[in-house]
Design a protein around this motif. Structure first.
Motif, PDB file in Angstrom:
ATOM      1  N   GLU A 107       0.834  -1.201   0.000  1.00  0.00           N
ATOM      2  CA  GLU A 107       0.000   0.000   0.000  1.00  0.00           C
ATOM      3  C   GLU A 107       0.874   1.259   0.000  1.00  0.00           C
ATOM      4  O   GLU A 107       0.625   2.201  -0.761  1.00  0.00           O
ATOM      5  N   GLU A 108       1.908   1.262   0.827  1.00  0.00           N
ATOM      6  CA  GLU A 108       2.811   2.412   0.908  1.00  0.00           C
ATOM      7  C   GLU A 108       3.563   2.620  -0.404  1.00  0.00           C
ATOM      8  O   GLU A 108       3.724   3.753  -0.886  1.00  0.00           O
ATOM      9  N   ILE A 109       4.028   1.518  -1.007  1.00  0.00           N
ATOM     10  CA  ILE A 109       4.734   1.610  -2.288  1.00  0.00           C
ATOM     11  C   ILE A 109       3.795   2.132  -3.363  1.00  0.00           C
ATOM     12  O   ILE A 109       4.190   2.914  -4.235  1.00  0.00           O
ATOM     13  N   SER A 110       2.543   1.699  -3.308  1.00  0.00           N
ATOM     14  CA  SER A 110       1.542   2.153  -4.265  1.00  0.00           C
ATOM     15  C   SER A 110       1.390   3.671  -4.207  1.00  0.00           C
ATOM     16  O   SER A 110       1.331   4.344  -5.244  1.00  0.00           O
ATOM     17  N   HIS A 111       1.344   4.222  -3.007  1.00  0.00           N
ATOM     18  CA  HIS A 111       1.224   5.676  -2.853  1.00  0.00           C
ATOM     19  C   HIS A 111       2.463   6.390  -3.388  1.00  0.00           C
ATOM     20  O   HIS A 111       2.365   7.457  -3.993  1.00  0.00           O
ATOM     21  N   LYS A 112       3.633   5.800  -3.170  1.00  0.00           N
ATOM     22  CA  LYS A 112       4.883   6.445  -3.578  1.00  0.00           C
ATOM     23  C   LYS A 112       5.109   6.385  -5.089  1.00  0.00           C
ATOM     24  O   LYS A 112       5.731   7.285  -5.666  1.00  0.00           O
ATOM     25  N   THR A 113       4.642   5.322  -5.721  1.00  0.00           N
ATOM     26  CA  THR A 113       4.923   5.115  -7.143  1.00  0.00           C
ATOM     27  C   THR A 113       3.741   5.428  -8.061  1.00  0.00           C
ATOM     28  O   THR A 113       3.914   5.503  -9.277  1.00  0.00           O
ATOM     29  N   ASN A 114       2.542   5.562  -7.486  1.00  0.00           N
ATOM     30  CA  ASN A 114       1.309   5.774  -8.247  1.00  0.00           C
ATOM     31  C   ASN A 114       0.921   4.566  -9.100  1.00  0.00           C
ATOM     32  O   ASN A 114       0.170   4.700 -10.061  1.00  0.00           O
ATOM     33  N   PHE A 115       1.452   3.400  -8.737  1.00  0.00           N
ATOM     34  CA  PHE A 115       1.013   2.153  -9.347  1.00  0.00           C
ATOM     35  C   PHE A 115       0.057   1.452  -8.389  1.00  0.00           C
ATOM     36  O   PHE A 115       0.194   1.572  -7.164  1.00  0.00           O
ATOM     37  N   GLN A 118      -1.590  -4.348  -7.780  1.00  0.00           N
ATOM     38  CA  GLN A 118      -1.525  -5.378  -8.827  1.00  0.00           C
ATOM     39  C   GLN A 118      -0.441  -5.046  -9.853  1.00  0.00           C
ATOM     40  O   GLN A 118       0.276  -5.939 -10.342  1.00  0.00           O
ATOM     41  N   GLU A 119      -0.299  -3.758 -10.180  1.00  0.00           N
ATOM     42  CA  GLU A 119       0.716  -3.351 -11.149  1.00  0.00           C
ATOM     43  C   GLU A 119       2.123  -3.534 -10.570  1.00  0.00           C
ATOM     44  O   GLU A 119       3.046  -3.947 -11.288  1.00  0.00           O
ATOM     45  N   ILE A 120       2.270  -3.256  -9.272  1.00  0.00           N
ATOM     46  CA  ILE A 120       3.570  -3.456  -8.620  1.00  0.00           C
ATOM     47  C   ILE A 120       3.960  -4.931  -8.666  1.00  0.00           C
ATOM     48  O   ILE A 120       5.099  -5.279  -8.971  1.00  0.00           O
ATOM     49  N   VAL A 121       2.998  -5.801  -8.357  1.00  0.00           N
ATOM     50  CA  VAL A 121       3.256  -7.247  -8.395  1.00  0.00           C
ATOM     51  C   VAL A 121       3.671  -7.675  -9.800  1.00  0.00           C
ATOM     52  O   VAL A 121       4.626  -8.441  -9.981  1.00  0.00           O
TER      53      VAL A 121
END
Length: 243
Positions: A107-115, A118-121
């Motif tokens: 969740e934190e990475i999602s906020h930082k990267t705007n992905f 599911q896209e991060i995975v």
């Protein structure tokens, strides 16, 4: 020499050899080739050869008496046309569950990267990573090849406890915690695979030059594999890498 490398004393019983300070597969291959030449040469007596991202440390049996003579000998070995026997390297397929129960920093990475998570995975699991060296903890593989779109800085306040098998991102790298430890990398999933088992002949299955492919699995699959491993029934998938 083919590449610019430097030789430095590392105490009286070790030599530090360094390449350009970048993460690069061509440099890794040069390091591994030099390491093999040293292993095949009877003039350099050592107890260990330690590979880093851009370095090779030679731990000697005896103290060196004249560094310049030893440096010259090593340079000649490096420049030699000796054909070394290439080690067999493998592609290892590692099952990883990226469920939020395990991927506690997604969740934190999602906020930082705007992905999205599911896209991060997808960005993490679609790559094939190179094992550059093993360090930090026994069985901790330093992997190169992470997609720059999901580079995330290490945490400013490391966790005191990271679970064994945690798959994480730290800066430009990704890796797996082989045992429970403290750590400051961002956790995105977990694998049931043992990356270090002292009871096995080769406690760590992978080595520098090998490749890693992460395979996304469900929580149910994770627990099934975990049970198979406990019973000794699970066989880790691997294939020989072509030259």
């Amino acid at each position: 020499m083919d590449k610019k490398i430097t030789f430095k004393p590392f105490g009286k019983k070790a030599i530090l050899i360094e390449w350009d300070a970048i993460i690069d597969e061509e440099i890794l291959n040069d390091i591994l080739n030099f390491k093999q030449k040293i292993e095949d040469n009877l003039d350099v007596l050592f107890t260990d050869l330690i590979v880093g991202y851009n370095s090779l440390t030679i731990k000697l049996i005896d103290e060196w008496s004249n560094f310049l003579i030893l440096e010259s000998k090593l340079k000649n070995i490096y420049k030699s046309k000796l054909q070394v026997k290439k080690e067999v390297n493998y592609l290892w397929k590692i099952p990883v569950c990226y469920d939020s129960a395990f991927g506690i920093d997604l969740e934190e990475i999602s906020h930082k990267t705007n992905f999205t998570k599911q896209e991060i995975v997808k960005l993490h699991s679609e790559k094939i990573y190179t094992v550059f060296f093993i360090g930090f903890l026994p069985g901790f593989l330093y992997l190169g090849g992470l997609n720059p779109q999901i580079f995330v800085d290490r945490k400013s306040n490391p966790r005191l406890k990271v679970e064994k098998g945690a798959v994480a991102i730290g800066g430009q790298q990704t890796g797996v915690y082989p045992t429970e430890s403290s750590g400051g990398w961002n956790i995105i999933g977990k694998t049931p695979i043992d990356f270090f088992n002292i009871e096995k002949q080769n406690p760590c299955f992978a080595k520098a030059g090998d490749k890693i492919k992460f395979l996304s699995i469900s929580k149910n699959e994770f627990y099934l594999i975990e049970k198979e491993i406990a019973k000794g029934d699970y066989q880790l998938s691997k294939s020989i890498l072509d030259d």
